[in-house]
Scaffold this motif. Sequence first.
Motif, PDB file in Angstrom:
ATOM      1  N   ASP A 150       0.942  -1.268   0.132  1.00  0.00           N
ATOM      2  CA  ASP A 150       0.019  -0.066   0.019  1.00  0.00           C
ATOM      3  C   ASP A 150       0.978   1.170  -0.122  1.00  0.00           C
ATOM      4  O   ASP A 150       1.359   1.698   1.031  1.00  0.00           O
ATOM      5  CB  ASP A 150      -1.092  -0.003   1.185  1.00  0.00           C
ATOM      6  N   VAL A 151       1.064   1.737  -1.123  1.00  0.00           N
ATOM      7  CA  VAL A 151       1.975   2.938  -1.515  1.00  0.00           C
ATOM      8  C   VAL A 151       0.960   4.240  -1.721  1.00  0.00           C
ATOM      9  O   VAL A 151       0.362   4.445  -2.503  1.00  0.00           O
ATOM     10  CB  VAL A 151       3.001   2.886  -2.712  1.00  0.00           C
ATOM     11  N   LEU A 152       1.505   5.205  -0.684  1.00  0.00           N
ATOM     12  CA  LEU A 152       0.669   6.454  -1.004  1.00  0.00           C
ATOM     13  C   LEU A 152       1.552   7.762  -1.450  1.00  0.00           C
ATOM     14  O   LEU A 152       2.901   7.606  -0.960  1.00  0.00           O
ATOM     15  CB  LEU A 152       0.200   6.937   0.304  1.00  0.00           C
ATOM     16  N   VAL A 153       1.165   8.545  -2.382  1.00  0.00           N
ATOM     17  CA  VAL A 153       1.894   9.467  -2.698  1.00  0.00           C
ATOM     18  C   VAL A 153       1.304  10.836  -2.011  1.00  0.00           C
ATOM     19  O   VAL A 153      -0.033  11.029  -2.207  1.00  0.00           O
ATOM     20  CB  VAL A 153       2.027   9.841  -4.317  1.00  0.00           C
ATOM     21  N   VAL A 154       1.902  11.533  -1.210  1.00  0.00           N
ATOM     22  CA  VAL A 154       1.214  12.612  -0.297  1.00  0.00           C
ATOM     23  C   VAL A 154       1.923  13.930  -0.694  1.00  0.00           C
ATOM     24  O   VAL A 154       2.944  14.253  -0.672  1.00  0.00           O
ATOM     25  CB  VAL A 154       1.639  12.284   1.279  1.00  0.00           C
ATOM     26  N   LEU A 155       1.169  14.806  -1.126  1.00  0.00           N
ATOM     27  CA  LEU A 155       1.404  16.078  -1.740  1.00  0.00           C
ATOM     28  C   LEU A 155       0.856  17.212  -1.065  1.00  0.00           C
ATOM     29  O   LEU A 155      -0.462  17.132  -0.798  1.00  0.00           O
ATOM     30  CB  LEU A 155       0.871  16.124  -3.353  1.00  0.00           C
ATOM     31  N   ASN A 156       1.652  17.960  -0.405  1.00  0.00           N
ATOM     32  CA  ASN A 156       1.148  19.130   0.273  1.00  0.00           C
ATOM     33  C   ASN A 156       1.121  20.489  -0.335  1.00  0.00           C
ATOM     34  O   ASN A 156       1.066  21.553   0.074  1.00  0.00           O
ATOM     35  CB  ASN A 156       1.451  19.070   1.693  1.00  0.00           C
ATOM     36  N   SER A 157       1.730  20.620  -1.589  1.00  0.00           N
ATOM     37  CA  SER A 157       1.970  21.712  -2.295  1.00  0.00           C
ATOM     38  C   SER A 157       1.696  21.589  -3.751  1.00  0.00           C
ATOM     39  O   SER A 157       1.750  20.353  -4.194  1.00  0.00           O
ATOM     40  CB  SER A 157       3.500  21.999  -2.066  1.00  0.00           C
ATOM     41  N   SER A 158       1.387  22.545  -4.401  1.00  0.00           N
ATOM     42  CA  SER A 158       1.019  22.562  -5.711  1.00  0.00           C
ATOM     43  C   SER A 158       2.395  22.665  -6.758  1.00  0.00           C
ATOM     44  O   SER A 158       2.345  22.321  -7.924  1.00  0.00           O
ATOM     45  CB  SER A 158       0.259  23.763  -6.367  1.00  0.00           C
ATOM     46  N   ARG A 159       3.571  22.734  -6.165  1.00  0.00           N
ATOM     47  CA  ARG A 159       4.972  22.598  -6.490  1.00  0.00           C
ATOM     48  C   ARG A 159       5.740  21.558  -6.000  1.00  0.00           C
ATOM     49  O   ARG A 159       5.572  21.119  -4.996  1.00  0.00           O
ATOM     50  CB  ARG A 159       5.490  24.147  -6.379  1.00  0.00           C
ATOM     51  N   PHE A 160       6.687  21.026  -6.798  1.00  0.00           N
ATOM     52  CA  PHE A 160       7.561  20.044  -6.399  1.00  0.00           C
ATOM     53  C   PHE A 160       8.874  20.616  -5.808  1.00  0.00           C
ATOM     54  O   PHE A 160       9.537  21.435  -6.683  1.00  0.00           O
ATOM     55  CB  PHE A 160       7.836  19.407  -7.713  1.00  0.00           C
ATOM     56  N   GLY A 161       9.244  20.633  -4.556  1.00  0.00           N
ATOM     57  CA  GLY A 161      10.397  21.217  -3.967  1.00  0.00           C
ATOM     58  C   GLY A 161      10.466  22.530  -3.627  1.00  0.00           C
ATOM     59  O   GLY A 161       9.006  23.166  -3.803  1.00  0.00           O
ATOM     60  N   GLN A 162      11.411  22.967  -3.141  1.00  0.00           N
ATOM     61  CA  GLN A 162      11.574  24.496  -2.957  1.00  0.00           C
ATOM     62  C   GLN A 162      12.242  25.143  -3.910  1.00  0.00           C
ATOM     63  O   GLN A 162      12.990  24.613  -4.575  1.00  0.00           O
ATOM     64  CB  GLN A 162      11.832  24.824  -1.507  1.00  0.00           C
ATOM     65  N   GLY A 163      12.239  26.454  -3.984  1.00  0.00           N
ATOM     66  CA  GLY A 163      12.981  27.398  -4.782  1.00  0.00           C
ATOM     67  C   GLY A 163      12.008  28.021  -6.217  1.00  0.00           C
ATOM     68  O   GLY A 163      11.038  28.402  -5.630  1.00  0.00           O
TER      69      GLY A 163
END
Length: 113
Positions: free
Chosen positions: A4-17
């Motif tokens: 059971d693998v989850l992708v958890v995203l808390n931002s509309s962007r990948f990474g910072q910068g």
Amino acid sequence: MSQDVLVVLNSSRFGQGNPQLGERLMKSFLNSLVSNSTRPTAILLYNSAVVLASEESAVLEDLQALEKEGIEVLVNEESLSFYNLDTVLKAGKSCPLSEMSEKMMNADLIVKP
């Protein structure tokens, strides 16, 4: 036995910068999930990541394609409300944070890019 693998995203962007680079990287990441043979069980979106499932999203087609492949897309209802996106959700299903928390606590692996 599958994990059971989850992708958890808390931002509309990948990474910072750089914001534009972050948006391009997010699009590339989600697109790679569509073409990858190894796929998550579910994708969880909260905070600003909920915009990814809205009608104006550049990754909407990827999220919809993943849904069609049986990958659950859960979108936090409180975040949708905060960003005034309740009526423009076009991928996934709205759910409370308690449901997301339970999924995370029971997952075998969480991928949080």
